[in-house]
Design an enzyme around this catalytic site. Structure first.
Site, PDB file in Angstrom:
ATOM      1  N   SER A  18       0.799  -1.226   0.000  1.00 21.73           N
ATOM      2  CA  SER A  18       0.000   0.000   0.000  1.00 21.73           C
ATOM      3  C   SER A  18       0.830   1.273   0.000  1.00 21.73           C
ATOM      4  O   SER A  18       0.372   2.301  -0.470  1.00 21.73           O
ATOM      5  CB  SER A  18      -0.972   0.005   1.174  1.00 21.73           C
ATOM      6  OG  SER A  18      -0.311  -0.274   2.379  1.00 21.73           O
ATOM      7  N   HIS A  74      -5.289  -2.952  -3.108  1.00 17.75           N
ATOM      8  CA  HIS A  74      -4.893  -1.980  -4.128  1.00 17.75           C
ATOM      9  C   HIS A  74      -4.822  -2.563  -5.534  1.00 17.75           C
ATOM     10  O   HIS A  74      -4.470  -1.869  -6.478  1.00 17.75           O
ATOM     11  CB  HIS A  74      -3.553  -1.343  -3.759  1.00 17.75           C
ATOM     12  CG  HIS A  74      -3.599  -0.694  -2.417  1.00 17.75           C
ATOM     13  ND1 HIS A  74      -4.154   0.541  -2.206  1.00 17.75           N
ATOM     14  CD2 HIS A  74      -3.213  -1.144  -1.202  1.00 17.75           C
ATOM     15  CE1 HIS A  74      -4.092   0.843  -0.921  1.00 17.75           C
ATOM     16  NE2 HIS A  74      -3.530  -0.163  -0.294  1.00 17.75           N
ATOM     17  N   LYS A  80     -11.979   1.219  -2.055  1.00 16.45           N
ATOM     18  CA  LYS A  80     -10.917   1.842  -2.842  1.00 16.45           C
ATOM     19  C   LYS A  80     -11.350   1.872  -4.320  1.00 16.45           C
ATOM     20  O   LYS A  80     -12.217   2.652  -4.669  1.00 16.45           O
ATOM     21  CB  LYS A  80      -9.605   1.127  -2.574  1.00 16.45           C
ATOM     22  CG  LYS A  80      -9.157   1.453  -1.131  1.00 16.45           C
ATOM     23  CD  LYS A  80      -7.977   0.710  -0.612  1.00 16.45           C
ATOM     24  CE  LYS A  80      -7.696   1.205   0.807  1.00 16.45           C
ATOM     25  NZ  LYS A  80      -6.820   0.312   1.565  1.00 16.45           N
TER      26      LYS A  80
HETATM   27  C1  LIG Z   1      -6.910   0.111   2.999  1.00 23.14           C
HETATM   28  C2  LIG Z   1      -6.348  -1.225   3.260  1.00 23.14           C
HETATM   29  C3  LIG Z   1      -7.011  -2.129   4.074  1.00 23.14           C
HETATM   30  C4  LIG Z   1      -8.225  -1.740   4.866  1.00 23.14           C
HETATM   31  O1  LIG Z   1      -9.357  -1.685   4.106  1.00 23.14           O
HETATM   32  P1  LIG Z   1     -10.559  -0.792   4.605  1.00 23.14           P
HETATM   33  O2  LIG Z   1     -11.721  -1.315   3.863  1.00 23.14           O
HETATM   34  O3  LIG Z   1     -10.208   0.611   4.251  1.00 23.14           O
HETATM   35  O4  LIG Z   1     -10.673  -0.988   6.082  1.00 23.14           O
HETATM   36  C5  LIG Z   1      -6.521  -3.409   4.174  1.00 23.14           C
HETATM   37  N1  LIG Z   1      -5.392  -3.765   3.545  1.00 23.14           N
HETATM   38  C6  LIG Z   1      -4.700  -2.904   2.787  1.00 23.14           C
HETATM   39  C7  LIG Z   1      -3.452  -3.360   2.117  1.00 23.14           C
HETATM   40  C8  LIG Z   1      -5.147  -1.603   2.634  1.00 23.14           C
HETATM   41  O5  LIG Z   1      -4.452  -0.744   1.921  1.00 23.14           O
END
Ligand SMILES: *Cc1c(COP(=O)(O)O)cnc(C)c1O
Length: 391
Positions: free
Chosen positions: A176, A204, A235
């Site tokens: 990330s 991602h 996302k």
């Molecule tokens: C953003 C993220 C999460 C968390 O997801 P949310 O739905 O925002 O709680 C989990 N793993 C990674 C790698 C992330 O970047």
């Protein structure tokens, strides 16, 4: 309370105090932030779907049918037809037997890891994994072995030495804060050699990579029944929540044992309806992924001469490696003054000495937006290095 005040002061003086900005209106390439219009490279809305009218409409129609609240947890009376339909659509989309919805990616990982591993088991975790995988590993009470980022030889050694009853490997698929892709084929090979499972967090990659945006497994052409695939839905999908997909029995086990699934109110059904619309939009709009790749190329070409390197990344995450906390903050503030918002990411989110600007690209951006960022960064860089020479 005095020691908290002092701790806050220490954060402030070391440049680590974080501030929230207030956004108005819809997510998109430009945002109204604290009352000012800003060009933003600061979200994970990689495909520009967070304010997509098709998804908004699906949610609005679902409100008419199912209201707003989730009512109860899934195992009591909160499991709605809309959840079932979204799970079926997600499983079909990623080509895995069964999927399970969670209210967020954080909740998913922090519940899945303890459901799959406990005392006497072993968890193997990449050093750059997301915080919620780390927290899941801690909550599990299993022995946690952290291996150096992407180092498959080190992972192999640790697995070979383990005599644990169950072995679980944890990895981001796309990291990330770095934007690089995990060596999936090697990970699966190690799972097979050492009879381990892999929880792969594709927060991602889902929607962004692979044919029709099916994710990093499709991108790398990897398939294995030893993988539990996690995608997040807040996302690229532009909605909220997360899902995990894999072998039916593993999913059934998570329904029985994942505490963050069992002991929480179900995601509002209207959001599950939004998720279904998002999956359709992800599959239909190939142009969004093409545009994202074009943006990455344009940015990388434009920033070649900068004093700070961009990390190698084929994804929407393009980190500019600054190193120093204060320098990264200065860079962010200067861009901010020019109307461009790129967040500085500092420890503890990233290791000490690796503060960076996390440039996050979106299909919502236009080529002109990318050019504005490039020009802004060039101007600030010239200024900062000039200042340094003068001092
Ligand atoms: C953003 C993220 C999460 C968390 O997801 P949310 O739905 O925002 O709680 C989990 N793993 C990674 C790698 C992330 O970047």
């Amino acid at each position: 309370m005095q020691d908290f005040a002092q701790s806050l002061e220490e954060l402030e003086t070391s440049g680590l105090l974080r501030r929230r900005r207030v956004v108005r209106g819809k997510q998109g390439a430009t945002l109204e932030v604290d009352g000012e219009p800003m060009l933003a490279f600061a979200s994970n809305d990689y495909l520009g779907l967070a304010s997509d009218p098709r998804i908004s409409r699906a949610v609005a129609e679902a409100i008419e049918r199912c209201g707003v609240g989730g009512g109860a947890s899934h195992l009591i009376s909160g499991h709605h037809e809309e959840h079932e339909r979204a799970e079926d659509a997600l499983a079909r989309f990623v080509g895995l037997p069964r999927a399970l919805l969670f209210s967020s990616g954080y909740m998913a990982n922090s519940g899945i890891v303890p459901a799959l591993a406990g005392r006497g088991d072993a968890v193997f975790s990449d050093a750059l994994n997301h915080a919620c995988l780390i927290d899941g590993a801690r909550l599990s009470r299993a022995d946690v072995h952290v291996f150096p980022h992407g180092d498959m030889d080190a992972l192999n050694e640790r697995l070979a030495r383990s005599s644990a009853r169950r072995r679980l490997i944890l990895s981001d698929a796309v990291f990330s804060m770095d934007g690089d892709i995990a060596p999936l084929a090697r990970l699966v090979e190690l799972c097979e050699r050492h009879d381990a499972l892999l929880l792969l967090d594709d927060a991602h990659g889902f929607g962004v990579l692979g044919a029709e945006g099916r994710g990093t497994l499709a991108h790398c052409n990897v398939k294995s029944d030893r993988i539990l695939y996690l995608g997040t839905l807040g996302k690229a999908a532009g909605v909220a929540g997360a899902f995990v997909a894999g072998a039916s029995q593993l999913i059934e086990w998570l329904i029985q044992r994942a505490r963050t699934y069992i002991f929480t109110t179900a995601m509002p059904p209207m959001l599950a309806a939004g998720v279904r619309a998002a999956v359709d939009a992800i599959a239909a709009d190939e142009w969004r992924r093409t545009r994202l790749r074009d943006h990455a190329r344009r940015l990388r070409d434009g920033l070649r001469e900068l004093p700070w390197p961009l990390l190698a990344s084929d994804t929407a995450i393009q980190p500019l490696m600054v190193g120093d906390n204060r320098a990264s903050l200065t860079l962010m503030e200067r861009l901010w003054q020019a109307g461009v918002w790129v967040p500085a990411i500092r420890p503890p989110t990233v290791p000490d000495g690796t503060a960076r600007l996390r440039i996050s690209l979106s299909a919502a951006h236009t080529p002109e937006h990318i050019d504005r960022l490039v020009e802004g960064l060039r101007a600030v860089a010239a200024d900062m290095t000039g200042n340094r020479a003068a001092a």
